[in-house]
Design a protein around this motif. Sequence first.
Motif, PDB file in Angstrom:
ATOM      1  N   THR A 111       0.843  -1.182   0.000  1.00  0.00           N
ATOM      2  CA  THR A 111       0.000   0.000   0.000  1.00  0.00           C
ATOM      3  C   THR A 111       0.884   1.238   0.000  1.00  0.00           C
ATOM      4  O   THR A 111       2.099   1.144   0.104  1.00  0.00           O
ATOM      5  N   THR A 112       0.273   2.407  -0.108  1.00  0.00           N
ATOM      6  CA  THR A 112       1.049   3.635  -0.155  1.00  0.00           C
ATOM      7  C   THR A 112       0.426   4.704   0.724  1.00  0.00           C
ATOM      8  O   THR A 112      -0.728   4.626   1.101  1.00  0.00           O
ATOM      9  N   LYS A 113       1.223   5.713   1.020  1.00  0.00           N
ATOM     10  CA  LYS A 113       0.758   6.837   1.840  1.00  0.00           C
ATOM     11  C   LYS A 113       0.117   7.861   0.911  1.00  0.00           C
ATOM     12  O   LYS A 113       0.651   8.944   0.690  1.00  0.00           O
ATOM     13  N   THR A 114      -1.028   7.483   0.371  1.00  0.00           N
ATOM     14  CA  THR A 114      -1.682   8.306  -0.645  1.00  0.00           C
ATOM     15  C   THR A 114      -3.168   8.453  -0.325  1.00  0.00           C
ATOM     16  O   THR A 114      -3.745   7.659   0.403  1.00  0.00           O
ATOM     17  N   ILE A 115      -3.751   9.494  -0.926  1.00  0.00           N
ATOM     18  CA  ILE A 115      -5.197   9.713  -0.823  1.00  0.00           C
ATOM     19  C   ILE A 115      -5.700  10.079  -2.210  1.00  0.00           C
ATOM     20  O   ILE A 115      -5.151  10.972  -2.856  1.00  0.00           O
ATOM     21  N   GLY A 116      -6.734   9.386  -2.674  1.00  0.00           N
ATOM     22  CA  GLY A 116      -7.343   9.755  -3.939  1.00  0.00           C
ATOM     23  C   GLY A 116      -7.106   8.760  -5.058  1.00  0.00           C
ATOM     24  O   GLY A 116      -6.596   7.654  -4.852  1.00  0.00           O
ATOM     25  N   ASN A 117      -7.457   9.185  -6.251  1.00  0.00           N
ATOM     26  CA  ASN A 117      -7.382   8.356  -7.451  1.00  0.00           C
ATOM     27  C   ASN A 117      -6.045   8.589  -8.154  1.00  0.00           C
ATOM     28  O   ASN A 117      -5.742   9.712  -8.560  1.00  0.00           O
ATOM     29  N   PRO A 118      -5.225   7.546  -8.334  1.00  0.00           N
ATOM     30  CA  PRO A 118      -3.929   7.738  -8.999  1.00  0.00           C
ATOM     31  C   PRO A 118      -4.048   8.193 -10.447  1.00  0.00           C
ATOM     32  O   PRO A 118      -3.060   8.648 -11.030  1.00  0.00           O
ATOM     33  N   ILE A 159      -4.053  15.675 -11.815  1.00  0.00           N
ATOM     34  CA  ILE A 159      -2.989  16.376 -11.090  1.00  0.00           C
ATOM     35  C   ILE A 159      -2.513  15.494  -9.948  1.00  0.00           C
ATOM     36  O   ILE A 159      -3.328  14.868  -9.258  1.00  0.00           O
ATOM     37  N   THR A 160      -1.207  15.429  -9.760  1.00  0.00           N
ATOM     38  CA  THR A 160      -0.629  14.749  -8.607  1.00  0.00           C
ATOM     39  C   THR A 160       0.100  15.780  -7.755  1.00  0.00           C
ATOM     40  O   THR A 160       0.890  16.580  -8.273  1.00  0.00           O
ATOM     41  N   MET A 161      -0.174  15.781  -6.447  1.00  0.00           N
ATOM     42  CA  MET A 161       0.535  16.667  -5.526  1.00  0.00           C
ATOM     43  C   MET A 161       1.296  15.819  -4.516  1.00  0.00           C
ATOM     44  O   MET A 161       0.700  15.016  -3.801  1.00  0.00           O
ATOM     45  N   GLU A 162       2.608  15.978  -4.475  1.00  0.00           N
ATOM     46  CA  GLU A 162       3.452  15.286  -3.507  1.00  0.00           C
ATOM     47  C   GLU A 162       3.864  16.273  -2.422  1.00  0.00           C
ATOM     48  O   GLU A 162       4.292  17.382  -2.720  1.00  0.00           O
ATOM     49  N   VAL A 163       3.763  15.833  -1.186  1.00  0.00           N
ATOM     50  CA  VAL A 163       4.160  16.672  -0.056  1.00  0.00           C
ATOM     51  C   VAL A 163       5.240  15.941   0.736  1.00  0.00           C
ATOM     52  O   VAL A 163       4.982  14.891   1.320  1.00  0.00           O
ATOM     53  N   VAL A 204      -7.258  15.665  -7.965  1.00  0.00           N
ATOM     54  CA  VAL A 204      -5.882  15.664  -7.460  1.00  0.00           C
ATOM     55  C   VAL A 204      -5.620  14.349  -6.734  1.00  0.00           C
ATOM     56  O   VAL A 204      -6.466  13.866  -5.965  1.00  0.00           O
ATOM     57  N   TYR A 205      -4.458  13.786  -6.992  1.00  0.00           N
ATOM     58  CA  TYR A 205      -3.973  12.595  -6.290  1.00  0.00           C
ATOM     59  C   TYR A 205      -2.908  13.061  -5.316  1.00  0.00           C
ATOM     60  O   TYR A 205      -1.916  13.683  -5.717  1.00  0.00           O
ATOM     61  N   LEU A 206      -3.091  12.804  -4.035  1.00  0.00           N
ATOM     62  CA  LEU A 206      -2.227  13.337  -2.989  1.00  0.00           C
ATOM     63  C   LEU A 206      -1.285  12.251  -2.461  1.00  0.00           C
ATOM     64  O   LEU A 206      -1.725  11.179  -2.057  1.00  0.00           O
ATOM     65  N   ILE A 207      -0.003  12.549  -2.470  1.00  0.00           N
ATOM     66  CA  ILE A 207       1.016  11.607  -2.017  1.00  0.00           C
ATOM     67  C   ILE A 207       1.807  12.227  -0.873  1.00  0.00           C
ATOM     68  O   ILE A 207       2.308  13.350  -0.992  1.00  0.00           O
ATOM     69  N   HIS A 208       1.914  11.497   0.224  1.00  0.00           N
ATOM     70  CA  HIS A 208       2.774  11.922   1.332  1.00  0.00           C
ATOM     71  C   HIS A 208       4.129  11.258   1.192  1.00  0.00           C
ATOM     72  O   HIS A 208       4.220  10.049   0.973  1.00  0.00           O
TER      73      HIS A 208
END
Length: 242
Positions: free
Chosen positions: A66-73, A77-81, A111-115
């Motif tokens: 699994t991944t530290k993500t929220i939303g649809n890959p 738009i992808t936002m990495e923090v 937006v696809y959010l990645i930590h």
Amino acid sequence: MKPFLVSRIGISLLIFVIAAVSAASARSKAQATKDPAPAPASAKSTSTKTKAPAPTPAPAPSPSGTTKTIGNPNAPITMEVFGDFQCPACRNFFETTVKQVIDDYVVPEKVYLIHRDFPLQMHPYALQAARLANAAADCGQFEAMERALYDHQDEWSTKGNIDEVVSASFAPAQFKKFQSYGAQHITEINASIERDRMMGVQRNVNQTPTIFVTSHGKTEALPGGGVDYKLLKNYFEYLLRQ
């Protein structure tokens, strides 16, 4: 960590957006038939379909896949923090900007959010918090754990009593599952955190939060230290119109 400077960040981002708009208007309409800018590290060329979804960077896998993500890959738009759970600026960015991004852009699949974990040495409990977040992510509860860690940062950041503080946000059995999983997979979790950290080093991350936005095959680094929600919203709307 650096102070959350809205004015400097606002000016920098506005200059960036204005420059992007100018560049976009200079392109001829014939560009629509061209392939988008090549995505990094992918070998095959794309077809001439009009609907080519924006390539997104592949998130580093967590121990159980699994991944530290929220939303649809597949969001446009992808936002990495790159963040540190003990960093006050990261908490401020999460509370004032990320929560609204989740409601307004992640939930509607824009937006696809990645930590990305980037624990700083100056924060003695950041690594411990990151380990707990990774264990929760592998149990399918990353979003809830991220909220709990940031919402209660003031309560655990001075003494490091993370489990005691954060456990109140979960059912006892569920939190014990996180603890058990984290203890059993500590090696893999540490490796996942280190992958994120090294990725940040390679991308010249030197403060938290640091944000990268990918759309239409291009990744841009936003001004460091966090971005005001209104400016980020304007930037997202500009990208979605392209």
